[in-house]
Scaffold this motif. Structure first.
Motif, PDB file in Angstrom:
ATOM      1  N   VAL A   3       1.054  -1.670  -0.026  1.00 19.89           N
ATOM      2  CA  VAL A   3      -0.230  -0.261  -0.321  1.00 19.89           C
ATOM      3  C   VAL A   3       1.110   0.934  -0.018  1.00 19.89           C
ATOM      4  O   VAL A   3       1.323   1.925   0.421  1.00 19.89           O
ATOM      5  N   GLU A   4       0.703   2.148  -1.224  1.00 22.88           N
ATOM      6  CA  GLU A   4       1.067   3.084  -1.428  1.00 22.88           C
ATOM      7  C   GLU A   4       1.306   4.377  -0.759  1.00 22.88           C
ATOM      8  O   GLU A   4      -0.645   4.693  -1.571  1.00 22.88           O
ATOM      9  N   LEU A   5       1.637   5.431  -0.790  1.00 20.72           N
ATOM     10  CA  LEU A   5       0.589   6.250  -0.377  1.00 20.72           C
ATOM     11  C   LEU A   5       1.562   7.166  -0.596  1.00 20.72           C
ATOM     12  O   LEU A   5       2.244   7.700  -0.514  1.00 20.72           O
ATOM     13  N   PHE A   6       1.474   8.909  -2.084  1.00 24.56           N
ATOM     14  CA  PHE A   6       2.036   9.364  -1.782  1.00 24.56           C
ATOM     15  C   PHE A   6       1.022  10.370  -1.421  1.00 24.56           C
ATOM     16  O   PHE A   6       0.283  11.066  -0.956  1.00 24.56           O
ATOM     17  N   SER A   7       2.359  11.416  -1.183  1.00 29.90           N
ATOM     18  CA  SER A   7       1.418  12.523   0.000  1.00 29.90           C
ATOM     19  C   SER A   7       2.476  13.260  -0.047  1.00 29.90           C
ATOM     20  O   SER A   7       3.434  14.201  -0.924  1.00 29.90           O
ATOM     21  N   SER A   8       2.337  15.176   0.434  1.00 22.18           N
ATOM     22  CA  SER A   8       2.974  15.616   0.589  1.00 22.18           C
ATOM     23  C   SER A   8       2.723  16.633   2.070  1.00 22.18           C
ATOM     24  O   SER A   8       2.119  16.735   2.457  1.00 22.18           O
ATOM     25  N   PRO A  13      -5.220  16.787   3.597  1.00 21.28           N
ATOM     26  CA  PRO A  13      -5.626  15.772   3.755  1.00 21.28           C
ATOM     27  C   PRO A  13      -4.797  14.399   3.716  1.00 21.28           C
ATOM     28  O   PRO A  13      -5.198  13.222   4.066  1.00 21.28           O
ATOM     29  N   CYS A  14      -3.376  14.712   4.049  1.00 24.98           N
ATOM     30  CA  CYS A  14      -2.873  13.431   4.276  1.00 24.98           C
ATOM     31  C   CYS A  14      -2.235  12.795   4.954  1.00 24.98           C
ATOM     32  O   CYS A  14      -1.773  11.849   5.548  1.00 24.98           O
ATOM     33  N   VAL A  50       0.455  10.011 -10.528  1.00 24.08           N
ATOM     34  CA  VAL A  50       0.339  10.635  -9.499  1.00 24.08           C
ATOM     35  C   VAL A  50       0.481  12.393  -9.711  1.00 24.08           C
ATOM     36  O   VAL A  50       0.900  12.697  -9.658  1.00 24.08           O
ATOM     37  N   SER A  51      -0.652  12.380 -10.021  1.00 20.82           N
ATOM     38  CA  SER A  51      -0.550  14.497 -10.238  1.00 20.82           C
ATOM     39  C   SER A  51      -1.494  14.800  -9.012  1.00 20.82           C
ATOM     40  O   SER A  51      -1.564  16.340  -8.517  1.00 20.82           O
ATOM     41  N   SER A  52      -1.914  14.040  -7.859  1.00 21.24           N
ATOM     42  CA  SER A  52      -2.733  15.287  -6.831  1.00 21.24           C
ATOM     43  C   SER A  52      -2.321  13.762  -5.524  1.00 21.24           C
ATOM     44  O   SER A  52      -1.916  13.010  -5.048  1.00 21.24           O
ATOM     45  N   THR A  53      -2.053  15.511  -4.329  1.00 16.09           N
ATOM     46  CA  THR A  53      -1.940  14.429  -3.053  1.00 16.09           C
ATOM     47  C   THR A  53      -2.860  14.410  -1.904  1.00 16.09           C
ATOM     48  O   THR A  53      -3.587  15.959  -1.827  1.00 16.09           O
ATOM     49  N   PRO A  54      -3.172  13.291  -1.372  1.00 19.82           N
ATOM     50  CA  PRO A  54      -2.514  12.320  -0.915  1.00 19.82           C
ATOM     51  C   PRO A  54      -3.296  11.590  -1.869  1.00 19.82           C
ATOM     52  O   PRO A  54      -4.827  11.929  -2.179  1.00 19.82           O
ATOM     53  N   THR A  55      -3.538   9.885  -2.184  1.00 20.85           N
ATOM     54  CA  THR A  55      -3.118   9.557  -3.521  1.00 20.85           C
ATOM     55  C   THR A  55      -2.356   7.824  -3.169  1.00 20.85           C
ATOM     56  O   THR A  55      -1.589   8.375  -2.752  1.00 20.85           O
ATOM     57  N   GLY A  71      -7.373  10.973  -2.532  1.00 20.66           N
ATOM     58  CA  GLY A  71      -7.432  12.199  -1.460  1.00 20.66           C
ATOM     59  C   GLY A  71      -7.193  10.888  -0.344  1.00 20.66           C
ATOM     60  O   GLY A  71      -7.027  10.270  -0.435  1.00 20.66           O
ATOM     61  N   ALA A  72      -8.354  11.044   1.182  1.00 14.71           N
ATOM     62  CA  ALA A  72      -7.807  10.009   2.366  1.00 14.71           C
ATOM     63  C   ALA A  72      -9.240   9.329   2.240  1.00 14.71           C
ATOM     64  O   ALA A  72     -10.866   9.953   2.318  1.00 14.71           O
TER      65      ALA A  72
END
Length: 86
Positions: A3-8, A13-14, A50-55, A71-72
Motif C-alpha cells: 500500500v503506497e501513500l503518495f503525500s506531501s 488530507p495527507c 501521481v497528479s495529486s496528494t494524497p494518492t 484523497g483520504a
C-alpha cells in the motif's frame, strides 16, 4: 500486498490518509506500507502517474496495481481496496 501513500508535507488530507493507513497497518500486519513524499521523490511519483496528494495505490504481491484513489479514504474503503490485492 503493498500500500503506497503518495503525500506531501503541506497537504492537510495527507495527515488523515496517514492515520487511516496506520490503522490498516495494525489490522493487516502482513501488508507492506510505504509513504512517498512527492517533493522528495518526484521520479517515483511521476512513474506512478501521481497528479495529486494524497494518492493511495494498492498493489498485489507481484507489484500490479489493483486499486488507486486520490484523497483520504475511510478505513472501510481502504480495507476493501486491500482485499482486491489478496
Amino acid at each position: 500486498m503493498i500500500v503506497e501513500l503518495f503525500s506531501s508535507a503541506f497537504c492537510g488530507p495527507c495527515r488523515t490518509a496517514r492515520s487511516v493507513l496506520g490503522q490498516a497497518a495494525r489490522l493487516v500486519p502482513q501488508a507492506r506500507f510505504d509513504e512517498v513524499d512527492v517533493a522528495d521523490d518526484t521520479a517515483r511519483a511521476e512513474a506512478a502517474d501521481v497528479s495529486s496528494t494524497p494518492t493511495i495505490v494498492v498493489r498485489d504481491d507481484d507489484g500490479s496495481e489493483v486499486f488507486r484513489a486520490a484523497g483520504a479514504p475511510t478505513l472501510p474503503q481502504l480495507l476493501a481496496a486491500m482485499g482486491r490485492a489478496v
